[in-house]
Write a protein that holds these residues in place. Structure first.
Motif, PDB file in Angstrom:
ATOM      1  N   GLN A   1     -34.691  12.159  57.437  1.00  0.00           N
ATOM      2  CA  GLN A   1     -36.017  12.241  58.040  1.00  0.00           C
ATOM      3  C   GLN A   1     -36.928  13.117  57.195  1.00  0.00           C
ATOM      4  O   GLN A   1     -38.123  12.821  57.021  1.00  0.00           O
ATOM      5  CB  GLN A   1     -35.897  12.808  59.451  1.00  0.00           C
ATOM      6  CG  GLN A   1     -37.215  12.885  60.208  1.00  0.00           C
ATOM      7  CD  GLN A   1     -36.996  13.320  61.656  1.00  0.00           C
ATOM      8  OE1 GLN A   1     -36.131  12.810  62.335  1.00  0.00           O
ATOM      9  NE2 GLN A   1     -37.790  14.276  62.095  1.00  0.00           N
TER      10      GLN A   1
ATOM     11  N   HIS B   1     -37.912  11.122  53.913  1.00  0.00           N
ATOM     12  CA  HIS B   1     -38.725   9.921  54.138  1.00  0.00           C
ATOM     13  C   HIS B   1     -38.266   8.735  53.282  1.00  0.00           C
ATOM     14  O   HIS B   1     -39.057   7.891  52.886  1.00  0.00           O
ATOM     15  CB  HIS B   1     -40.212  10.193  53.863  1.00  0.00           C
ATOM     16  CG  HIS B   1     -40.777  11.331  54.653  1.00  0.00           C
ATOM     17  ND1 HIS B   1     -41.016  11.238  56.011  1.00  0.00           N
ATOM     18  CD2 HIS B   1     -41.127  12.595  54.275  1.00  0.00           C
ATOM     19  CE1 HIS B   1     -41.512  12.392  56.434  1.00  0.00           C
ATOM     20  NE2 HIS B   1     -41.580  13.224  55.417  1.00  0.00           N
TER      21      HIS B   1
ATOM     22  N   SER C   1     -36.490   4.819  62.010  1.00  0.00           N
ATOM     23  CA  SER C   1     -35.707   5.946  62.509  1.00  0.00           C
ATOM     24  C   SER C   1     -34.403   6.097  61.740  1.00  0.00           C
ATOM     25  O   SER C   1     -33.550   5.205  61.761  1.00  0.00           O
ATOM     26  CB  SER C   1     -35.398   5.751  63.998  1.00  0.00           C
ATOM     27  OG  SER C   1     -34.474   6.723  64.436  1.00  0.00           O
TER      28      SER C   1
ATOM     29  N   HIS D   1     -36.346   9.436  68.018  1.00  0.00           N
ATOM     30  CA  HIS D   1     -36.131  10.797  67.522  1.00  0.00           C
ATOM     31  C   HIS D   1     -35.541  11.624  68.666  1.00  0.00           C
ATOM     32  O   HIS D   1     -36.234  11.893  69.655  1.00  0.00           O
ATOM     33  CB  HIS D   1     -37.438  11.426  67.034  1.00  0.00           C
ATOM     34  CG  HIS D   1     -38.069  10.663  65.904  1.00  0.00           C
ATOM     35  ND1 HIS D   1     -37.600  10.756  64.610  1.00  0.00           N
ATOM     36  CD2 HIS D   1     -39.098   9.776  65.882  1.00  0.00           C
ATOM     37  CE1 HIS D   1     -38.334   9.965  63.834  1.00  0.00           C
ATOM     38  NE2 HIS D   1     -39.251   9.370  64.574  1.00  0.00           N
TER      39      HIS D   1
ATOM     40  N   ARG E   1     -31.196  14.029  59.994  1.00  0.00           N
ATOM     41  CA  ARG E   1     -32.244  15.037  59.862  1.00  0.00           C
ATOM     42  C   ARG E   1     -32.646  15.198  58.399  1.00  0.00           C
ATOM     43  O   ARG E   1     -33.831  15.349  58.082  1.00  0.00           O
ATOM     44  CB  ARG E   1     -31.765  16.366  60.445  1.00  0.00           C
ATOM     45  CG  ARG E   1     -32.845  17.433  60.514  1.00  0.00           C
ATOM     46  CD  ARG E   1     -32.391  18.602  61.373  1.00  0.00           C
ATOM     47  NE  ARG E   1     -31.168  19.212  60.854  1.00  0.00           N
ATOM     48  CZ  ARG E   1     -30.479  20.141  61.507  1.00  0.00           C
ATOM     49  NH1 ARG E   1     -30.896  20.555  62.704  1.00  0.00           N
ATOM     50  NH2 ARG E   1     -29.384  20.655  60.992  1.00  0.00           N
TER      51      ARG E   1
END
Length: 479
Positions: free
Chosen positions: A140, A143, A148, A218, A137
């Motif tokens: 994510q 970036h 993924s 995700h 997380r």
């Protein structure tokens, strides 16, 4: 080969076909029932005296449970204790929090490697999910990872857990093969670890870096929140901390264990393996009259080593954690319920193996294999692969392949027999697809489509299987 040998081989082929049919057909026989039923059919078809069949079934099932079943029970309780006390969580977070973003997959593989020593694949993955979700997380949000981040981190964890589960004792599959092939346990552990390290690297961080940008995976945000806690603006999951407000979901599986020290946690994981390895070392260094050898031989017996590891963890971790004695006892009882099905499959496999030996089919396989001039490592890998893929059970693949190849292992060296254990275990891992429970655990945990789960989980397991075989073949050539 004689006509009788051919008849026995045909009976074996028919037995394998019936076994696969019973497990996969609409009847959906439990593997234990299927193995016992097929064992009786094989004994009758091979002409074994009727009055001896029940004896073969009982001695086969009882023998394997006596040697492997008790060890497996202690292993299950040790794994549950490590998880419930918070020990595995501490180990994983200690490793991952020291890493940078580019090295995260390598550290995740290391965490899964240590946790995977005493734990089954499914249990180990569930234990690691809070860590994977929380770190992914964060990635994510930054970036900094192409594709993924969940696949980026899950791939090395899956690779490490599956490799250890299939190829390294004291996991049940390798232990069954060690017992059935009469392999040296210590040598098998060393060989399994040597084969495991490059296998995990290739199937884990290397494949994960390649496949992550190609999969848009995700998980359900609610599931992520359940395991990793609610996301916050200053979420710091990389070091395993809770949200800034200190809140945690009521149903979060994250263990307690504030009093557990990391050093004790690492020691508890390694105690059984070290004791087993010391036994092998003592047998190589000391003569048979040495008191040191007698002591280390005793403590290195699998059942004694696992009991010692469990008792150490119970007092060093369980009673020192936030868990009450009653909670510990309940948790340990639940852990035994979870492995009851595996114990029955192992018992059925022991009965099947004993029938193959008593009916003469084992000797027929030995005769056929010597005439075919096929490498026994490849044969063991292929048998386990096909049986595991067909039945949906890696344990069935291992126990059946072990029974078929046991006569071939009697004439080999200790190293070659250990390599055969690794090859059979590697074969049982490959082609892990929709009829395997682990496939669905990964698919649903990460919210994958069927195709995504095939490209990730099935591909990882198959890479592990092939690399494990190649490593075993390389070591056999080098030896």
């Amino acid at each position: 080969m004689t006509g009788h040998t051919w008849t026995l081989l045909i009976i074996l082929a028919a037995a394998i076909a019936v076994l696969i049919l019973l497990i996969n057909s609409r009847l959906r026989f439990h593997p234990f029932v299927a193995l016992m039923t097929v064992s009786i059919g094989v004994a009758l078809a091979a002409g074994q005296p009727v009055e001896k069949i029940a004896e073969s079934l009982e001695s086969g099932a009882g023998g394997i449970l006596g040697n492997v079943g008790v060890t497996l029970a202690f292993g299950a309780m040790l794994g549950r204790l490590l998880s419930g006390s918070g020990a595995t969580d501490k180990i994983a977070r200690l490793i991952v929090e020291r890493s940078g973003e580019r090295s995260l997959p390598w550290y995740m593989a290391g965490a899964a490697f240590i946790i995977g020593i005493p734990m089954f694949f499914e249990i180990g993955l569930i234990v690691l999910l809070p860590l994977i979700f929380s770190v992914a997380r964060r990635l994510q949000d930054t970036h900094h990872v192409k594709g993924s981040p969940y696949v980026f981190l899950a791939t090395p964890a899956i690779a490490a857990l599956s490799t250890l589960h299939g190829m390294v004792a004291p996991h049940p599959g390798p232990l069954v093969a060690v017992e059935g092939l009469h392999a040296n346990l210590g040598i098998t552990i060393v060989v399994g670890l040597i084969c495991a390290v490059p296998t995990i690297i290739i199937a884990g961080p290397v494949y994960g870096r390649w496949i992550a940008p190609r999969l848009d995976v995700h998980p359900d945000p609610e599931l992520v929140a359940k395991f990793a806690g609610p996301a916050t603006p200053d979420d710091t999951p990389a070091n395993g901390s809770t949200p800034a407000d200190g809140s945690t979901p009521a149903d979060s599986p994250t263990p307690t264990g504030n009093k557990v020290r990391t050093g004790w946690a690492l020691t508890a994981v390694l105690v059984p393996v070290v004791l087993m390895l010391l036994r092998t070392l003592a047998e190589l260094v000391y003569d048979e009259s040495s008191p040191v050898r007698h002591v280390l031989t005793f403590t290195g017996e699998p059942v004694i080593a696992m009991l010692a590891g469990f008792l150490f963890a119970l007092f060093a971790l369980g009673y020192r954690s936030d868990m009450t004695p009653d909670a510990i006892r309940t948790s340990l009882t639940d852990s035994l319920k979870a492995v009851a099905g595996i114990l029955l499959i192992i018992a059925g496999g022991g009965a099947f193996n004993q029938v193959l030996e008593d009916s003469g089919i084992g000797k027929a396989v030995e005769s056929a294999a010597s005439g075919m001039h096929i490498n026994v490592l490849i044969l063991g890998w292929l048998l386990a692969l096909l049986l595991s893929f067909s039945t949906g059970s890696a344990t069935v693949g291992i126990v059946a392949a072990t029974g078929i190849l046991a006569p071939l292992a009697q004439s080999g060296s200790s190293l070659h027999t250990a390599l055969l254990v690794v090859a059979i275990g590697a074969g049982s891992i490959g082609l892990n697809y929709v009829n395997h429970a682990g496939f669905w655990l990964v698919k649903e945990s990460f919210g994958m489509s069927l195709g995504q789960a095939t490209k990730s989980h099935t591909a990882i397991q198959t890479i592990v299987s092939v690399c494990g075989l190649l490593m075993a073949l390389l070591l056999s050539i080098a030896a």
